[in-house]
Scaffold this motif. Structure first.
Motif, short mmCIF file in Angstrom:
data_model
loop_
_atom_site.label_atom_id
_atom_site.label_comp_id
_atom_site.label_asym_id
_atom_site.label_seq_id
_atom_site.Cartn_x
_atom_site.Cartn_y
_atom_site.Cartn_z
N ILE A 146 -9.30 5.83 5.77
CA ILE A 146 -7.70 5.12 6.48
C ILE A 146 -7.65 4.62 7.76
N ASP A 179 0.96 -0.78 -0.26
CA ASP A 179 0.13 -0.13 0.15
C ASP A 179 0.48 1.45 -0.19
N LYS A 238 -11.32 2.91 0.41
CA LYS A 238 -12.04 3.92 -0.13
C LYS A 238 -12.96 3.42 0.99
N LYS A 297 -12.68 8.23 1.30
CA LYS A 297 -11.28 7.70 1.68
C LYS A 297 -11.72 7.08 3.16
N ARG A 317 -2.35 1.68 6.63
CA ARG A 317 -3.16 1.22 5.46
C ARG A 317 -4.87 1.84 4.62
N GLN A 318 -4.66 2.71 3.49
CA GLN A 318 -5.82 3.98 3.02
C GLN A 318 -6.47 2.84 2.10
N GLN A 371 0.12 4.38 -1.25
CA GLN A 371 -0.22 4.77 -0.27
C GLN A 371 -0.17 6.05 0.94
N GLY A 372 -0.56 4.60 1.64
CA GLY A 372 -0.49 4.55 3.16
C GLY A 372 1.07 4.55 4.21
N LYS A 373 1.86 4.00 2.99
CA LYS A 373 3.03 4.67 3.12
C LYS A 373 3.57 5.52 3.56
N ALA A 374 3.39 6.42 1.82
CA ALA A 374 3.99 7.69 2.30
C ALA A 374 3.13 9.00 2.85
N ILE A 375 1.93 8.18 3.76
CA ILE A 375 0.93 9.17 4.42
C ILE A 375 1.74 8.63 6.00
#
Lengths: 79, 79
Positions: B42, A15, A40, B40, A37-38, A17-21
């Motif tokens: 999260i 994931d 929808k 979203k 973890r992201q 996106q989750g890592k970036a967050i």
């Protein structure tokens, strides 16, 4: 009738996106964030008023469009 | 401790992703879908074990990074 669909990545699927967050939170000074973890969240407003039919329709929508069932799990809630 | 953050667009904010999903559902033969909004979801795993502190940290993360409070609402749930 309002339906809430939650689509999340299956365990083991990377994931980014989750890592970036997670990295962004760390750089903002939030410590102790172990995992992010992201997924929808999809809110559907449908004309169907019978709860069972509405749920069945939503599950069908998930299988056919809303979720990629190879890598994603989904849950359907009537709201 | 696991925390679920839901970020949704405020009422009145255009949602092109939701519109695209609605059109795609219609083209797949799903009738009676009146509105679709995409948000979203999260999931945070944080080291903090005190529920109140964990919730406060999550709210702070929402304000500073996870949500754009001009156009988005957010809710925080401890899971």
């Amino acid at each position: 009738m309002k339906i809430i669909v939650k689509v999340t990545l299956k365990n083991g699927v990377l994931d980014p996106q989750g890592k970036a967050i997670r990295r962004a939170l760390a750089s903002l000074g939030f410590e102790g964030v172990e995992d992010v973890r992201q997924g929808k969240l999809i809110e559907l407003d449908i004309a169907e008023t019978d709860p069972e039919k509405a749920r069945a329709a939503a599950l069908d929508m998930c299988e056919k469009l809303l979720a990629n069932t190879v890598i994603e799990n989904y849950t359907v809630e009537l709201a």
